[in-house]
Design a protein around this motif. Structure first.
Motif, mmCIF file in Angstrom:
data_model
loop_
_atom_site.group_PDB
_atom_site.id
_atom_site.type_symbol
_atom_site.label_atom_id
_atom_site.label_comp_id
_atom_site.label_asym_id
_atom_site.label_seq_id
_atom_site.Cartn_x
_atom_site.Cartn_y
_atom_site.Cartn_z
ATOM 1 N N GLY A 47 54.929 39.716 33.516
ATOM 2 C CA GLY A 47 54.049 38.966 32.628
ATOM 3 C C GLY A 47 54.159 37.466 32.835
ATOM 4 O O GLY A 47 53.159 36.739 32.760
ATOM 5 N N LEU A 48 55.375 36.994 33.118
ATOM 6 C CA LEU A 48 55.578 35.569 33.375
ATOM 7 C C LEU A 48 54.984 35.139 34.713
ATOM 8 O O LEU A 48 54.531 34.000 34.867
ATOM 9 N N LEU A 49 54.984 36.048 35.687
ATOM 10 C CA LEU A 49 54.468 35.718 37.017
ATOM 11 C C LEU A 49 52.956 35.871 37.116
ATOM 12 O O LEU A 49 52.346 35.318 38.026
ATOM 13 N N HIS A 50 52.364 36.629 36.197
ATOM 14 C CA HIS A 50 50.920 36.889 36.259
ATOM 15 C C HIS A 50 50.131 35.640 35.853
ATOM 16 O O HIS A 50 50.369 35.064 34.797
ATOM 17 N N PRO A 51 49.180 35.181 36.687
ATOM 18 C CA PRO A 51 48.339 34.038 36.295
ATOM 19 C C PRO A 51 47.565 34.368 35.016
ATOM 20 O O PRO A 51 46.892 35.395 34.943
ATOM 21 N N SER A 52 47.648 33.513 34.030
ATOM 22 C CA SER A 52 47.025 33.846 32.746
ATOM 23 C C SER A 52 46.518 32.632 31.982
ATOM 24 O O SER A 52 46.417 32.656 30.764
ATOM 25 N N ARG A 53 46.217 31.566 32.689
ATOM 26 C CA ARG A 53 45.709 30.375 31.996
ATOM 27 C C ARG A 53 44.237 30.511 31.633
ATOM 28 O O ARG A 53 43.806 30.059 30.580
ATOM 29 N N THR A 73 48.789 40.434 44.347
ATOM 30 C CA THR A 73 48.980 41.855 44.665
ATOM 31 C C THR A 73 50.408 42.298 44.380
ATOM 32 O O THR A 73 50.638 43.381 43.819
ATOM 33 N N ALA A 74 51.386 41.476 44.734
ATOM 34 C CA ALA A 74 52.787 41.825 44.494
ATOM 35 C C ALA A 74 53.075 41.968 43.004
ATOM 36 O O ALA A 74 53.806 42.872 42.581
ATOM 37 N N VAL A 75 52.493 41.093 42.194
ATOM 38 C CA VAL A 75 52.692 41.165 40.742
ATOM 39 C C VAL A 75 52.148 42.476 40.194
ATOM 40 O O VAL A 75 52.777 43.129 39.349
ATOM 41 N N HIS A 76 50.995 42.891 40.669
ATOM 42 C CA HIS A 76 50.401 44.118 40.155
ATOM 43 C C HIS A 76 51.124 45.371 40.655
ATOM 44 O O HIS A 76 51.175 46.382 39.934
ATOM 45 N N GLY A 130 44.800 44.786 41.450
ATOM 46 C CA GLY A 130 45.683 44.061 42.355
ATOM 47 C C GLY A 130 45.206 43.978 43.786
ATOM 48 O O GLY A 130 45.593 43.058 44.515
ATOM 49 N N VAL A 131 44.368 44.921 44.214
ATOM 50 C CA VAL A 131 43.921 44.937 45.609
ATOM 51 C C VAL A 131 42.409 44.718 45.707
ATOM 52 O O VAL A 131 41.945 43.766 46.342
ATOM 53 N N ALA A 132 41.624 45.610 45.072
ATOM 54 C CA ALA A 132 40.164 45.524 45.202
ATOM 55 C C ALA A 132 39.612 44.234 44.593
ATOM 56 O O ALA A 132 38.778 43.555 45.207
ATOM 57 N N LEU A 133 40.066 43.889 43.401
ATOM 58 C CA LEU A 133 39.549 42.676 42.763
ATOM 59 C C LEU A 133 39.974 41.426 43.526
ATOM 60 O O LEU A 133 39.185 40.486 43.665
ATOM 61 N N LYS A 134 41.210 41.424 44.008
ATOM 62 C CA LYS A 134 41.678 40.270 44.779
ATOM 63 C C LYS A 134 40.812 40.067 46.015
ATOM 64 O O LYS A 134 40.400 38.937 46.337
ATOM 65 N N GLY A 135 40.495 41.153 46.714
ATOM 66 C CA GLY A 135 39.626 41.041 47.878
ATOM 67 C C GLY A 135 38.233 40.563 47.517
ATOM 68 O O GLY A 135 37.630 39.750 48.229
#
Length: 255
Positions: A47-53, A73-76, A130-135
């Motif tokens: 949760g701390l590593l996930h971008p959330s601003r 991707t690593a976070v997810h 983590g994968v499809a949306l990032k792409g």
């Protein structure tokens, strides 16, 4: 003549009924307890590593933030592992509670099945997010001006797929907590107060799943789900503590 003795016409003594909570698998209970605790710790870290601003329901702002993340991707993947660890713990305690007779055992069986489905649905959600949306968002950011609108709409479609999966994840999570709590309330292997915490947490997640399905990752959805999330954490921690205690020594009464 005792009840265990043979009646006229019967051959041998009547079989006695074993206590349903004798012969616990201590190793499984301890493994489940550790899995839950490690999963909860990993949940905080991810949760701390996930971008959330950015507002998660503001797709343009959120997509731009996600595209800048190198650890997305690593976070997810980490988020899936923490859910899998928690589910291992839930399946372990469900197996233990399923030894009870009547409604308590039946509720535990349903809880175990729901927990497995939670992991399955969340695996798909994390693959989409983590994968499809990032792409998709990376394609949108790097697209030529003439193609940006189409790329954005494609990313938005992936995003709504994720939101749909999240709604069903919350629904299954609520069912798992609710039925596991009922197995504790109706039985005598775990404290009933802990079971009621699970029941209330599960009931709180159910309307939250509906709100997510209709509004996505809105502020309303977060507000509805927050109490259930807090109670769910309390329930998981309490369950892990009781599992660890029961895993250290076989007991035949209420904890």
């Amino acid at each position: 003549m005792s009840k265990a003795q043979a009646r006229p016409g019967e051959v041998g003594p009547r079989p006695t009924r074993a206590m349903p909570d004798v012969g616990e698998d201590r190793s499984l209970l301890r493994l489940g307890a550790v899995s839950i605790v490690v999963g909860l710790v990993l949940q905080v870290v991810m949760g701390l590593l996930h971008p959330s601003r950015a507002d998660p329901n503001d797709s343009a702002a959120a997509f731009a933030e996600y595209a800048r993340s190198d650890a997305w991707t690593a976070v997810h993947m980490g988020q899936f592992i923490r859910t899998l660890l928690i589910v291992i713990g839930l399946v372990a305690v469900s197996r233990h509670l399923a030894r009870q007779v009547g409604g308590a055992g039946a509720a535990a069986v349903v809880a175990g099945l729901a927990a497995v489905l939670v992991a399955a649905v969340f695996a798909v959600q994390m693959a989409v997010d983590g994968v499809a949306l990032k792409g998709a968002v990376d394609t949108w950011v790097g697209a030529a001006e003439a193609d940006r609108q189409a790329a954005f709409l494609a990313a938005e479609a992936v995003r709504w797929t994720e939101k749909g999966l999240s709604a069903f994840f919350q629904l299954l999570n609520g069912i798992a907590l609710l039925t596991l709590g009922l197995a504790m309330v109706l039985g005598r292997l775990f404290p009933r107060w802990l079971g009621w915490v699970g029941v209330i947490a599960g009931l709180g997640a159910l309307p939250g799943s509906v709100v997510v399905a209709y509004t996505g990752f809105s502020a309303t959805a977060a507000l509805v789900l927050q109490p259930a999330a807090v109670l769910g954490a309390v329930f998981l921690i309490g369950t892990a503590v009781v599992m660890w205690r029961k895993g250290r020594a076989v007991t035949t009464g209420r904890v």
